[in-house]
Design a protein around this motif. Sequence first.
Motif, PDB file in Angstrom:
ATOM      1  N   LEU A  70       0.835  -1.199   0.000  1.00 40.39           N
ATOM      2  CA  LEU A  70       0.000   0.000   0.000  1.00 40.39           C
ATOM      3  C   LEU A  70       0.870   1.249   0.000  1.00 40.39           C
ATOM      4  O   LEU A  70       1.950   1.275   0.596  1.00 40.39           O
ATOM      5  CB  LEU A  70      -0.908   0.018   1.235  1.00 40.39           C
ATOM      6  N   GLN A  74      -3.218   5.079   0.973  1.00 40.33           N
ATOM      7  CA  GLN A  74      -4.033   3.884   1.182  1.00 40.33           C
ATOM      8  C   GLN A  74      -3.907   3.370   2.607  1.00 40.33           C
ATOM      9  O   GLN A  74      -4.899   2.914   3.197  1.00 40.33           O
ATOM     10  CB  GLN A  74      -3.617   2.799   0.185  1.00 40.33           C
ATOM     11  N   THR A 116      -9.892   0.026  -2.876  1.00 38.74           N
ATOM     12  CA  THR A 116      -9.021   1.172  -2.600  1.00 38.74           C
ATOM     13  C   THR A 116      -7.652   0.974  -3.240  1.00 38.74           C
ATOM     14  O   THR A 116      -7.001   1.945  -3.636  1.00 38.74           O
ATOM     15  CB  THR A 116      -8.856   1.356  -1.074  1.00 38.74           C
ATOM     16  N   ILE A 117      -7.241  -0.276  -3.365  1.00 39.46           N
ATOM     17  CA  ILE A 117      -5.933  -0.583  -3.947  1.00 39.46           C
ATOM     18  C   ILE A 117      -5.990  -0.552  -5.469  1.00 39.46           C
ATOM     19  O   ILE A 117      -5.141   0.051  -6.125  1.00 39.46           O
ATOM     20  CB  ILE A 117      -5.438  -1.968  -3.478  1.00 39.46           C
ATOM     21  N   LEU A 449      -5.681   4.890  -7.793  1.00 34.32           N
ATOM     22  CA  LEU A 449      -5.390   3.475  -7.596  1.00 34.32           C
ATOM     23  C   LEU A 449      -3.912   3.200  -7.873  1.00 34.32           C
ATOM     24  O   LEU A 449      -3.274   3.899  -8.650  1.00 34.32           O
ATOM     25  CB  LEU A 449      -6.256   2.614  -8.522  1.00 34.32           C
TER      26      LEU A 449
END
Length: 549
Positions: A70, A74, A116-117, A449
């Motif tokens: 991340l 994130q 979210t990733i 992203l």
Amino acid sequence: MLKALHVKNFALIDDLEMQFESGLTALTGETGAGKSIIMESLQLLFGKRSDAQMIRHGESKAYVHGLFELNQSQQEILDLPKLIDVEREIDQNGRHTMRINDQITTLSRLKEVMNTIGSIHSQNETMNLFDKSFYLTFIDQVDQKSVDQLLNQYLIDRSHYLAKKKHFETLKQKKSQSIEKQSFLEYQVKELKGYNLEPDEKDVLEDKIEKLKNHDKIMNQLRTAYQQLDNEMFQIDQVYEAGRALEKISNLDLEYKEMSERLVSAYYDLDDVKSKVYQTIEGLDFDEEAFNLMQERSFELIKIEQKYQKSINEVIDYLKEIEEELHLITDYDAYIESSSQEVKKAFQKAYESGLKLSKLRSKLALQLSKDVLIELKDLDLDKSVFNIEFEKDDSGDIQLMETGLDQVEFYISLNEGEPVKPLAKVASGGERARFMFALKSIYAKANKLSLLILDEIDIGISGKTAAKVATKMNVLSDMMQLLVITHLPQVAARANHHYGITKIKEKDRMVTRIQKLNEDERIEMIALMLSDEKLSHFAIEQAKMLLRK
């Protein structure tokens, strides 16, 4: 970004481990080699519903594990460390276990983390461009957070409106039904009111009757108790005197004090009980007329319970219900009008919430139109014209749809001088693929992203257009990790990393294998992609040329 992927006992995959790096990664192989299976395993990590049929034959469980890194943003949003392990396990019963960093998690939490990733584009997703019901989704993705806030409020208001409307329709239907049974309800109300029912009356009455049935026994036992307490041989006063005697030495020992207090207390309790027993005897009388009336009333209450198949308390509640229903019958128009006004107010509130959402979508649609045209210029569609039009219902009948008030159409012209027409009707396969790639790029950048996975999004594209698509992917991979399953040699050649996917026979069973290709292997793989069946000198030279660009 995705650092590593481990897949076990999933379809044709027995045990596969892959390491990934940043930049553009191409995954290539013949049709049926297992590229889509790898995509399916990744989709499981992104929260796709599990399917026990995907478990490799002869095995009890399938397992997918991904290691993700991340970025700072994130980590803050998700409250997670830099490196996270995401695991998914499926058994033959369809049960699935999900873990994040060895902690069992829910499907909703898994989706929240993975969305979210990154994002995954599957092959059939391009087909959504044929269905304009999906177009609002593309608009909303420009600013999903703001849209969700307004959409959620709209859905709450819409739910209240639908509940009010359902109640109103029920009332109208109930009116016609209730009028038919008005006389029956009037008869029941008159009958039940005539009984003058009281809550718990039957239980209280039964208790009184039971006591009267045992009047002689009660009187005899009370007299016996009083005689014992009033017996000359039993002196209550002696209990008091004994307590007073101990009181005089209570200062010498706490035990003496306690015994003194208990004896004095016992004296007063005994004297009080004696008085109450006497008063009860004096007041206890058997009234035969009252007893007969009680029995008649009890029998009457039993008949009521049998007739209505309810307890007396339930009959009392039922009387209130039918009185209200009877009232509605006699004054239904006013009641329905009141309900109608509530429906109108609820509709107006939901409509106003929908208008706020529509205004936001109008702004986002303008932004999306501009962004799409910018992306299409880099994809060999620089002469395109693209408009998003919000459709209006000429009937004037406003529909509170689950998605809001809006229905939209994508109008596009892909060739200079041609008028705009609905996207689904004029775009070829390759043009739709590029349009979808443009939407995916916009979404990924708008949501910051760090991973974008594309499954054959370049299908139907060839020639110089393929080269432009490959260049666009390479540029996009500078902003995020890009994993692409592709049949285009141009995309494979521009990739920073190239994996070959093959299907081989081991121990009389077919298995999928993947390996990172070195330079010679890449030349061979790309040359095969350029050839019809067999390698040729020309294809090899073409592959080398593509890799040098």
